[in-house]
Design an enzyme around this catalytic site. Structure first.
Site, PDB file in Angstrom:
ATOM      1  N   THR A 184       0.926  -1.179  -0.158  1.00  0.00           N
ATOM      2  CA  THR A 184      -0.024  -0.026  -0.131  1.00  0.00           C
ATOM      3  C   THR A 184       0.932   0.965  -0.031  1.00  0.00           C
ATOM      4  O   THR A 184       1.997   1.164   0.444  1.00  0.00           O
ATOM      5  CB  THR A 184      -0.756   0.235   1.144  1.00  0.00           C
ATOM      6  OG1 THR A 184      -0.047   0.264   2.484  1.00  0.00           O
ATOM      7  CG2 THR A 184      -1.615  -1.243   1.522  1.00  0.00           C
ATOM      8  N   GLU A 329      -5.633  -3.923  -0.552  1.00  0.00           N
ATOM      9  CA  GLU A 329      -6.000  -5.056   0.067  1.00  0.00           C
ATOM     10  C   GLU A 329      -7.157  -5.913  -0.418  1.00  0.00           C
ATOM     11  O   GLU A 329      -7.490  -6.996   0.048  1.00  0.00           O
ATOM     12  CB  GLU A 329      -6.455  -4.681   1.435  1.00  0.00           C
ATOM     13  CG  GLU A 329      -5.428  -3.979   2.412  1.00  0.00           C
ATOM     14  CD  GLU A 329      -5.194  -2.424   2.182  1.00  0.00           C
ATOM     15  OE1 GLU A 329      -5.615  -2.187   1.207  1.00  0.00           O
ATOM     16  OE2 GLU A 329      -4.768  -1.903   3.058  1.00  0.00           O
ATOM     17  N   LYS A 436     -13.953  16.971  11.246  1.00  0.00           N
ATOM     18  CA  LYS A 436     -14.788  17.128  12.655  1.00  0.00           C
ATOM     19  C   LYS A 436     -15.126  18.600  13.006  1.00  0.00           C
ATOM     20  O   LYS A 436     -14.022  19.089  13.471  1.00  0.00           O
ATOM     21  CB  LYS A 436     -14.182  16.167  13.580  1.00  0.00           C
ATOM     22  CG  LYS A 436     -15.225  15.861  14.821  1.00  0.00           C
ATOM     23  CD  LYS A 436     -15.198  14.385  14.907  1.00  0.00           C
ATOM     24  CE  LYS A 436     -16.214  14.082  15.928  1.00  0.00           C
ATOM     25  NZ  LYS A 436     -16.230  13.438  17.401  1.00  0.00           N
ATOM     26  N   TRP A 441     -19.582  15.840  11.489  1.00  0.00           N
ATOM     27  CA  TRP A 441     -18.879  15.409  10.549  1.00  0.00           C
ATOM     28  C   TRP A 441     -18.981  16.183   9.235  1.00  0.00           C
ATOM     29  O   TRP A 441     -20.223  16.233   8.817  1.00  0.00           O
ATOM     30  CB  TRP A 441     -19.121  13.983  10.311  1.00  0.00           C
ATOM     31  CG  TRP A 441     -18.753  12.897  11.371  1.00  0.00           C
ATOM     32  CD1 TRP A 441     -19.797  12.318  12.215  1.00  0.00           C
ATOM     33  CD2 TRP A 441     -17.760  12.306  11.653  1.00  0.00           C
ATOM     34  NE1 TRP A 441     -19.341  11.565  13.279  1.00  0.00           N
ATOM     35  CE2 TRP A 441     -17.942  11.586  12.843  1.00  0.00           C
ATOM     36  CE3 TRP A 441     -16.267  12.263  11.337  1.00  0.00           C
ATOM     37  CZ2 TRP A 441     -16.779  10.902  13.632  1.00  0.00           C
ATOM     38  CZ3 TRP A 441     -15.476  11.807  12.100  1.00  0.00           C
ATOM     39  CH2 TRP A 441     -15.681  10.957  13.095  1.00  0.00           C
TER      40      TRP A 441
HETATM   41  P1  ADP Z   1      -3.627   4.390  -1.670  1.00  0.00           P
HETATM   42  O1  ADP Z   1      -3.559   4.562  -0.209  1.00  0.00           O
HETATM   43  O2  ADP Z   1      -2.424   4.643  -2.485  1.00  0.00           O
HETATM   44  O3  ADP Z   1      -4.677   5.355  -2.332  1.00  0.00           O
HETATM   45  P2  ADP Z   1      -5.306   2.356  -2.582  1.00  0.00           P
HETATM   46  O4  ADP Z   1      -5.238   2.161  -4.152  1.00  0.00           O
HETATM   47  O5  ADP Z   1      -5.329   0.776  -1.964  1.00  0.00           O
HETATM   48  O6  ADP Z   1      -4.011   3.007  -2.253  1.00  0.00           O
HETATM   49  O7  ADP Z   1      -6.407   3.047  -2.204  1.00  0.00           O
HETATM   50  C1  ADP Z   1      -7.758   2.323  -1.621  1.00  0.00           C
HETATM   51  C2  ADP Z   1      -8.450   3.586  -0.945  1.00  0.00           C
HETATM   52  O8  ADP Z   1      -8.873   4.287  -2.385  1.00  0.00           O
HETATM   53  C3  ADP Z   1      -9.809   3.147  -0.595  1.00  0.00           C
HETATM   54  O9  ADP Z   1      -9.535   2.703   0.742  1.00  0.00           O
HETATM   55  C4  ADP Z   1     -10.610   4.456  -0.773  1.00  0.00           C
HETATM   56  O10 ADP Z   1     -10.398   5.147   0.177  1.00  0.00           O
HETATM   57  C5  ADP Z   1     -10.197   4.882  -2.095  1.00  0.00           C
HETATM   58  N1  ADP Z   1     -10.968   4.575  -3.175  1.00  0.00           N
HETATM   59  C6  ADP Z   1     -10.909   3.468  -4.109  1.00  0.00           C
HETATM   60  N2  ADP Z   1     -12.040   3.522  -4.743  1.00  0.00           N
HETATM   61  C7  ADP Z   1     -12.577   4.623  -4.479  1.00  0.00           C
HETATM   62  C8  ADP Z   1     -14.146   5.078  -5.140  1.00  0.00           C
HETATM   63  N3  ADP Z   1     -14.674   4.650  -6.237  1.00  0.00           N
HETATM   64  N4  ADP Z   1     -14.423   6.224  -4.432  1.00  0.00           N
HETATM   65  C9  ADP Z   1     -13.750   6.822  -3.278  1.00  0.00           C
HETATM   66  N5  ADP Z   1     -12.758   6.490  -2.858  1.00  0.00           N
HETATM   67  C10 ADP Z   1     -12.182   5.249  -3.451  1.00  0.00           C
END
Ligand code: ADP
Length: 545
Positions: A184, A329, A436, A441
């Protein structure tokens, strides 16, 4: 009573078999520095055999980890298949990590060999002398001189392949053997290693074939504008291999709208995939040039929320976006926003803008942020998304991380969402980004979407800054469209938002910037914004004023 079916292991070797026996002629097109390179699945399988021979000669044994530092091209695709199919583990290194983080991921994964693109030698060279466990380095090059480096001896990929036989004796693998790993990007602390198994990759590839997901088929030509080092390239390299789709790889030109549109047009792309920032650029380019991509049937978009204005603009251009949610993940398929058969026409756009409903094999629930109790699917209650399924991580490499995995076996995603009675997820925020204010929120995601609907705005990111009375207040960072630079005011944006969000959500300040900082995966980098943000000015208006 037990079922009486064969015990056939679900491994990526089955994909190799399909590519070899069924789809040998299907094209793989890569945009390289010196032009377009063409190969096909038949060549890929043959070269993957040679590559496995080379890696074995270098001492790579089943279970060993092979790192790649590479762009989106045919050689990287060869590695995607050769390494797992020989029983080793493919570790796609994120070429945009800071040197310390890159070193951490190489050590944590235990890379024994790294295969590096010539142009990325300088990235690796930052770690010269710091990688004692590395057994060999292989360089992917086309006969050009290598840049200066202090990394020691490097073997040439092509000469290495030429010296091997194509008929590598692929070993018998177990389906729960590790196939690949991805870190990640580590927005806080060190990156965390997600280890995919053959079984998880196999099932995930099947999922990309589903009509209510990406629907990859043999008749498709798929163009992933997602780095191959990130989140398993959204499963496209394996999904395409299983389906037999033509693959179009944009090399290092992921951020160049003109190159992407040319490739899509000339190679007949039917499916494209990328994060919203890619499509913001593409819309700008298509509108400016009047060009269109009539053969594209699906634009898969995830990684960050799709702003409404972006989806509307893409609809006008005849490009249908399918919104998806997922994370490293989750391999990454989590959910897809396809429209239900019973959704009234007038509500379709709203449904397509949600993060969608869970994909087959993925179970999702939301849990109260304070108590952890499961919440109802009423479209109102919001809590952390938790999920489980056969391609969802159960742990990180070398890390227990109990904060991320519940005792009853669910992954805690760190995303905050509501779920509608029909099962559609709407992400409100990430737990670390939600603002917050005065005990309530504020969703930074929703505010960003609302601001980006302003016709003069190109990009917007909202962060919470400390406030003496309200704890945190939202501040918007905005990039104007080039033609409106200097011609838009913060008050204009606040005015625009007035009938769209609650008055106490209005950002206290709107700060115009020339360029939005982006993460290694092209998302808005709110961490960078926070790190350099000026505190709120004293004249901050009270919420609702
Ligand atoms: P990074 O931490 O580099 O962004 P990831 O690609 O694993 O790594 O990121 C996943 C995160 O991206 C998710 O936990 C979420 O917060 C965000 N995410 C993924 N797809 C969407 C989406 N369609 N809309 C909003 N947020 C998203």
């Amino acid at each position: 009573m037990k079922g009486l079916m064969q015990d056939y292991p679900l491994t990526l070797q089955h994909l190799l078999w399909r590519m070899d026996r069924l789809f040998g002629r299907k094209e793989i097109v890569s945009r390289l520095e010196h032009g377009v390179h063409r190969s096909n699945y038949g060549e890929l399988v043959e070269r993957a055999g040679r590559l496995a021979g080379l890696l074995s000669r270098l001492g790579v044994r089943p279970g060993d980890v092979v790192g790649t530092l590479a762009w989106n091209d045919y050689r990287h695709l060869e590695l995607y298949y050769a390494v797992p199919c020989m029983g080793a583990v493919l570790h796609t290194l994120n070429l945009r990590l800071f040197p310390d983080q890159l070193e951490f991921t190489i050590r944590d994964a235990g890379d024994s060999v790294i295969v590096v693109d010539r142009s990325l030698i300088p990235v690796l060279n930052q770690l010269a002398g710091r990688l004692p466990a590395l057994r060999a380095l292989v360089v992917m090059n086309d006969g050009q001189p290598l840049p200066e480096h202090g990394l020691g001896e490097m073997l040439d990929y092509e000469s290495g392949l030429a010296g091997e036989r194509p008929d590598f004796p692929w070993p018998r693998l177990a389906e729960d053997d590790a196939a690949a790993m991805c870190y990640t990007s580590g927005t806080t602390g060190n990156p965390k290693g997600v280890v995919y198994s053959h079984r998880s990759q196999f099932l995930h590839s099947m999922a990309t074939l589903g009509t209510d997901s990406v629907g990859l088929s043999e008749r498709d030509a798929v163009l992933p504008i997602v780095p191959m080092f990130h989140a398993n390239c959204w499963g496209i390299p394996y999904g395409a291999g299983m389906a037999g789709s033509k693959v179009i790889l944009p090399g290092r030109y992921l951020g160049d709208a003109e190159v992407i549109v040319n490739l899509a047009d000339e190679e007949g792309a039917t499916v494209m995939a990328g994060v919203p920032t890619i499509w913001i650029n593409t819309v700008q380019y298509l509108e400016k040039t009047g060009r269109r991509l009539p053969r594209v049937r699906t634009i898969l978009c995830g990684g960050a929320a799709i702003p409404r204005g972006l989806m509307e603009a893409m609809d006008r251009l005849g490009l249908r976006m399918v919104h998806a949610w997922g994370m490293t993940e989750t391999s990454p398929i989590g959910s897809f926003a396809n429209v239900r058969s019973w959704t009234p026409a007038g509500a379709e756009l709203d449904q397509r803008l949600t993060q969608g409903a869970p994909a087959p094999c993925v179970e999702i629930r939301i849990a109260d942020l304070a108590s952890g109790k499961e919440l109802p699917w009423d479209g109102q209650a919001f809590g952390e998304i938790q999920c489980r399924g056969p391609w969802i991580a159960a742990a990180y490499n070398h890390r227990a991380d109990p904060d991320r995995f519940t005792v009853d076996g669910w992954l805690r995603t760190g995303d905050v969402a509501t779920i509608s009675p029909d099962g559609y997820i709407t992400i409100v925020d990430r737990t670390k980004d939600v603002i917050k204010s005065g005990g309530e929120w504020i969703s930074s995601v929703e505010l960003e979407g609302a601001i980006m609907a302003h016709p003069k705005v190109l990009e917007a990111a909202v962060i919470g800054l400390q406030h003496p009375r309200w704890q945190e207040r939202p501040v918007a960072y905005v990039v104007a469209k080039p033609e409106f630079k200097g011609q838009i005011t913060g008050e204009e944006i606040r005015e625009f938002l007035r009938d769209k969000v609650a008055s106490w959500w209005l950002p206290d300040e709107v700060r115009f910037i020339d360029e939005m900082p982006k993460t290694s995966t092209m998302k808005f980098d709110k961490k960078a914004l926070r790190a350099t943000a000026e505190p709120l000015s004293q004249a901050t208006p009270a919420p609702g004023s």
